[in-house]
Motif scaffolding. Structure first.
Motif, PDB file in Angstrom:
ATOM      1  N   ILE A  16       0.881  -1.175   0.000  1.00 34.57           N
ATOM      2  CA  ILE A  16       0.000   0.000   0.000  1.00 34.57           C
ATOM      3  C   ILE A  16       0.918   1.225   0.000  1.00 34.57           C
ATOM      4  O   ILE A  16       1.218   1.792   1.059  1.00 34.57           O
ATOM      5  CB  ILE A  16      -0.931   0.003   1.239  1.00 34.57           C
ATOM      6  N   PRO A  17       1.410   1.631  -1.161  1.00 27.43           N
ATOM      7  CA  PRO A  17       2.480   2.637  -1.240  1.00 27.43           C
ATOM      8  C   PRO A  17       2.201   3.978  -0.556  1.00 27.43           C
ATOM      9  O   PRO A  17       3.131   4.618  -0.080  1.00 27.43           O
ATOM     10  CB  PRO A  17       2.686   2.819  -2.744  1.00 27.43           C
ATOM     11  N   ASP A  18       0.944   4.405  -0.499  1.00 30.68           N
ATOM     12  CA  ASP A  18       0.667   5.712   0.117  1.00 30.68           C
ATOM     13  C   ASP A  18       0.397   5.606   1.622  1.00 30.68           C
ATOM     14  O   ASP A  18       0.065   6.596   2.263  1.00 30.68           O
ATOM     15  CB  ASP A  18      -0.507   6.396  -0.587  1.00 30.68           C
ATOM     16  N   ALA A  19       0.557   4.421   2.186  1.00 29.80           N
ATOM     17  CA  ALA A  19       0.204   4.200   3.597  1.00 29.80           C
ATOM     18  C   ALA A  19       1.156   4.925   4.540  1.00 29.80           C
ATOM     19  O   ALA A  19       2.369   4.972   4.328  1.00 29.80           O
ATOM     20  CB  ALA A  19       0.210   2.711   3.910  1.00 29.80           C
ATOM     21  N   SER A  41      -6.139   5.100  -0.199  1.00 24.81           N
ATOM     22  CA  SER A  41      -6.688   3.978  -0.969  1.00 24.81           C
ATOM     23  C   SER A  41      -7.795   3.248  -0.205  1.00 24.81           C
ATOM     24  O   SER A  41      -8.536   2.466  -0.801  1.00 24.81           O
ATOM     25  CB  SER A  41      -5.583   2.995  -1.355  1.00 24.81           C
ATOM     26  N   PHE A  42      -7.935   3.514   1.079  1.00 30.06           N
ATOM     27  CA  PHE A  42      -9.002   2.902   1.874  1.00 30.06           C
ATOM     28  C   PHE A  42     -10.340   3.620   1.701  1.00 30.06           C
ATOM     29  O   PHE A  42     -11.377   3.099   2.094  1.00 30.06           O
ATOM     30  CB  PHE A  42      -8.651   2.909   3.363  1.00 30.06           C
ATOM     31  N   ALA A  49     -12.657  -4.611   4.380  1.00 34.85           N
ATOM     32  CA  ALA A  49     -11.868  -4.556   3.149  1.00 34.85           C
ATOM     33  C   ALA A  49     -10.535  -3.843   3.372  1.00 34.85           C
ATOM     34  O   ALA A  49      -9.508  -4.238   2.813  1.00 34.85           O
ATOM     35  CB  ALA A  49     -12.662  -3.863   2.043  1.00 34.85           C
ATOM     36  N   GLN A  50     -10.534  -2.811   4.207  1.00 36.54           N
ATOM     37  CA  GLN A  50      -9.293  -2.111   4.546  1.00 36.54           C
ATOM     38  C   GLN A  50      -8.322  -3.072   5.234  1.00 36.54           C
ATOM     39  O   GLN A  50      -7.134  -3.140   4.886  1.00 36.54           O
ATOM     40  CB  GLN A  50      -9.578  -0.921   5.460  1.00 36.54           C
ATOM     41  N   GLN A  51      -8.837  -3.815   6.208  1.00 34.82           N
ATOM     42  CA  GLN A  51      -7.983  -4.742   6.945  1.00 34.82           C
ATOM     43  C   GLN A  51      -7.502  -5.880   6.052  1.00 34.82           C
ATOM     44  O   GLN A  51      -6.341  -6.307   6.148  1.00 34.82           O
ATOM     45  CB  GLN A  51      -8.709  -5.256   8.178  1.00 34.82           C
ATOM     46  N   ARG A  52      -8.348  -6.344   5.153  1.00 37.95           N
ATOM     47  CA  ARG A  52      -7.922  -7.388   4.210  1.00 37.95           C
ATOM     48  C   ARG A  52      -6.791  -6.896   3.324  1.00 37.95           C
ATOM     49  O   ARG A  52      -5.882  -7.655   2.980  1.00 37.95           O
ATOM     50  CB  ARG A  52      -9.095  -7.848   3.358  1.00 37.95           C
ATOM     51  N   ALA A  53      -6.823  -5.620   2.947  1.00 41.83           N
ATOM     52  CA  ALA A  53      -5.751  -5.055   2.127  1.00 41.83           C
ATOM     53  C   ALA A  53      -4.422  -5.078   2.891  1.00 41.83           C
ATOM     54  O   ALA A  53      -3.370  -5.386   2.329  1.00 41.83           O
ATOM     55  CB  ALA A  53      -6.101  -3.629   1.705  1.00 41.83           C
ATOM     56  N   VAL A  54      -4.477  -4.768   4.173  1.00 39.13           N
ATOM     57  CA  VAL A  54      -3.257  -4.803   4.990  1.00 39.13           C
ATOM     58  C   VAL A  54      -2.766  -6.240   5.127  1.00 39.13           C
ATOM     59  O   VAL A  54      -1.571  -6.519   4.952  1.00 39.13           O
ATOM     60  CB  VAL A  54      -3.483  -4.170   6.384  1.00 39.13           C
ATOM     61  N   ALA A  56      -3.241  -8.672   3.097  1.00 43.59           N
ATOM     62  CA  ALA A  56      -2.702  -9.092   1.801  1.00 43.59           C
ATOM     63  C   ALA A  56      -1.273  -8.575   1.629  1.00 43.59           C
ATOM     64  O   ALA A  56      -0.411  -9.285   1.108  1.00 43.59           O
ATOM     65  CB  ALA A  56      -3.603  -8.592   0.671  1.00 43.59           C
ATOM     66  N   ALA A  57      -1.025  -7.343   2.084  1.00 46.51           N
ATOM     67  CA  ALA A  57       0.320  -6.777   1.994  1.00 46.51           C
ATOM     68  C   ALA A  57       1.313  -7.560   2.850  1.00 46.51           C
ATOM     69  O   ALA A  57       2.498  -7.633   2.532  1.00 46.51           O
ATOM     70  CB  ALA A  57       0.298  -5.307   2.415  1.00 46.51           C
ATOM     71  N   LEU A  58       0.826  -8.160   3.926  1.00 51.75           N
ATOM     72  CA  LEU A  58       1.693  -8.937   4.816  1.00 51.75           C
ATOM     73  C   LEU A  58       1.932 -10.351   4.293  1.00 51.75           C
ATOM     74  O   LEU A  58       2.712 -11.102   4.882  1.00 51.75           O
ATOM     75  CB  LEU A  58       1.097  -8.983   6.226  1.00 51.75           C
ATOM     76  N   GLY A  59       1.262 -10.697   3.221  1.00 54.92           N
ATOM     77  CA  GLY A  59       1.458 -12.017   2.635  1.00 54.92           C
ATOM     78  C   GLY A  59       1.037 -13.107   3.601  1.00 54.92           C
ATOM     79  O   GLY A  59       0.086 -12.964   4.348  1.00 54.92           O
ATOM     80  N   GLY A  60       1.745 -14.183   3.615  1.00 54.42           N
ATOM     81  CA  GLY A  60       1.411 -15.317   4.472  1.00 54.42           C
ATOM     82  C   GLY A  60       2.037 -15.239   5.845  1.00 54.42           C
ATOM     83  O   GLY A  60       2.055 -16.239   6.571  1.00 54.42           O
ATOM     84  N   ASN A  61       2.528 -14.079   6.237  1.00 55.11           N
ATOM     85  CA  ASN A  61       3.209 -13.955   7.530  1.00 55.11           C
ATOM     86  C   ASN A  61       2.267 -13.892   8.729  1.00 55.11           C
ATOM     87  O   ASN A  61       2.669 -14.193   9.839  1.00 55.11           O
ATOM     88  CB  ASN A  61       4.112 -12.724   7.531  1.00 55.11           C
ATOM     89  N   MET A  62       1.022 -13.481   8.503  1.00 55.14           N
ATOM     90  CA  MET A  62       0.067 -13.366   9.600  1.00 55.14           C
ATOM     91  C   MET A  62      -0.255 -14.756  10.149  1.00 55.14           C
ATOM     92  O   MET A  62      -0.566 -15.658   9.397  1.00 55.14           O
ATOM     93  CB  MET A  62      -1.204 -12.713   9.065  1.00 55.14           C
ATOM     94  N   GLY A  63      -0.157 -14.900  11.454  1.00 60.87           N
ATOM     95  CA  GLY A  63      -0.462 -16.179  12.084  1.00 60.87           C
ATOM     96  C   GLY A  63       0.719 -17.128  12.091  1.00 60.87           C
ATOM     97  O   GLY A  63       0.694 -18.147  12.770  1.00 60.87           O
ATOM     98  N   GLY A  64       1.768 -16.795  11.356  1.00 63.87           N
ATOM     99  CA  GLY A  64       2.970 -17.615  11.338  1.00 63.87           C
ATOM    100  C   GLY A  64       4.099 -16.858  12.016  1.00 63.87           C
ATOM    101  O   GLY A  64       4.179 -16.798  13.232  1.00 63.87           O
TER     102      GLY A  64
END
Length: 83
Positions: A16-19, A41-42, A49-54, A56-64
């Protein structure tokens, strides 16, 4: 191995480049963070949907590698300066 706050911020900004991102280590263990992410962009997106975008940016790292993230998302206020 826990993720560093700077790594989390870099991943979010890459997705999310403008974050504008503020990361807080909640437990001091590098494993439990809070993040506030503000992005134009939110605008018009639901909070989910905003949280899903974040996430998604974290890839598969969440929960791992990233065990816990308390997430707050927002659009910039009208009086906030653009970056």
């Amino acid at each position: 191995m826990p993720m560093a706050a700077a790594e989390i911020e870099a991943m979010i900004v890459a997705g999310i480049p403008d974050a504008r991102v503020e990361i807080t280590d909640l437990a001091g263990d590098g494993d439990h963070y809070a993040a506030r992410v503000v992005s134009e962009s939110f605008r018009g997106l639901s909070r989910l949907a905003q949280q899903r975008a974040v996430y998604a940016a974290l890839g598969g790292n969440m929960g791992g590698v990233l065990h816990a993230l308390q997430l707050t998302t927002a659009v910039p206020a009208a009086n906030e300066p653009a970056e």
